[in-house]
Every structure is written in C-alpha cells, then in structure tokens.
Design a protein around this motif. Sequence first.
Motif, PDB file in Angstrom:
ATOM      1  N   THR A   1       0.864  -1.177   0.000  1.00 17.94           N
ATOM      2  CA  THR A   1       0.000   0.000   0.000  1.00 17.94           C
ATOM      3  C   THR A   1       0.899   1.223   0.000  1.00 17.94           C
TER       4      THR A   1
ATOM      5  N   ASP B   1       0.641   5.460   0.004  1.00 22.93           N
ATOM      6  CA  ASP B   1      -0.160   6.682   0.110  1.00 22.93           C
ATOM      7  C   ASP B   1       0.668   7.858  -0.381  1.00 22.93           C
TER       8      ASP B   1
ATOM      9  N   SER C   1       1.066  11.772  -0.659  1.00 26.11           N
ATOM     10  CA  SER C   1       0.596  13.021  -0.035  1.00 26.11           C
ATOM     11  C   SER C   1       0.819  14.236  -0.938  1.00 26.11           C
TER      12      SER C   1
ATOM     13  N   ARG D   1      -4.236   6.706  -2.920  1.00 26.75           N
ATOM     14  CA  ARG D   1      -3.631   5.452  -2.466  1.00 26.75           C
ATOM     15  C   ARG D   1      -3.542   4.450  -3.610  1.00 26.75           C
TER      16      ARG D   1
END
Length: 197
Positions: free
Chosen positions: A93, A95, A97, A149
């Motif tokens: 995973t 993510d 930003s 994501r």
Amino acid sequence: MRKYKFTALLLCAAMAVTAAVGCSDGNSSSRSMSVASQATTVNQNNEGRADNEVSAAVAEKASANKTDFTLNRVIDAGTRNDKNERFIYLDITIDNSTNKEYELSMLNNFYLLLSDGSELHYHVGSQLYATNNIDGYIPSPFTVPASGRFSGIVGGFAVSADIKDFKVCFFPTPDDPNKTPDVIKVDIKDSDIVTLK
C-alpha cells in the motif's frame, strides 16, 4: 597480363582478409556488447543510492519522501521456475501526499537485499506468471494517484529456494524517478512469507 592476374589475385586476397576481419570485428563487438550488458547487470547496485534509510516491519507503515509505504505481506506464488527458484511478490500500500500522480516501476523502485549484501532485481518471467495466475496482481509500471492510495500485489523476484531471509527495499520517488534520497527497508524472515494455495 600476368602482372594484372597477380594484382587481381592480391586484391581478392586483401578483400577476403578484410571481410574476415570485418566479420571477426562484428562478432567480437557483439561479444563485447554482451559482456558489457552483463557487466551492467552485475554492477547494478542500489546500495548507497539513498542518503536516508528508514526501517520497518511487515504491515508497519513507513514514511519517507512524501510517501507512506506499507508492505502488507510477502507472497510465494507456490511455483518454481526451471532453476528451482520461487517467485516472490509484494502486497503493498502506497499513500501519496502530493497533489500529482506519479509512476513507479519494479525495475527502478524495488529490490531485495540479501544477507550477504548481494541484490535481487525484478524478474520479467515472474510478471508473466502473475498476470495469468494471481488475483489482484498489477503489472509494472503502475501509477500512484495524486493525494491518493495505490494498493495491490506487485513484483516479482525469482528467489533461490535456499534464501530464507532478506530485506525488501523501496525507493519512494514522487518528484523524479532518478532522485532517490530515501530508501525504505523491510526485514523479511521465512515465517513472514505467505504461500498462495
């Protein structure tokens, strides 16, 4: 007349030698190219490419370079190639930003670091296998969405059956694929590897 025959014969011999040398050069050039490309592969060492190293465990989120990375699990596909190597994949995973999407690839952003200091890099055959046999597999390269994501199974690597422990290494590169200020390293023990049924 005899002088011309001799000159013609000499000229033919010179042309034959030139052709032989030319063919020889072509072969040695192709051999040199093959050796050079092997040397490039052998010398492709990612250690030392990053200034900052972040350590994490399986299922633990690690943050670096505007990116949160979680290695959810390491997967053994349960199959072997002709060298008796197992195909290893990463369930990850990521993510992002930042406010822009970016692309990651197995070749540029991931490698396995073995306990003896050697590295294993992306294996194309493992992608061919996974595309047809693993649900949720996403081929390389893949895109991490802006302020979003990415989650899925990526890879893989052809790992010798006798290798039980290694580190999964990831370069987060949201700004520029050639800039790798950080590397995230996740320690993997044999017990961390899940085999697909």
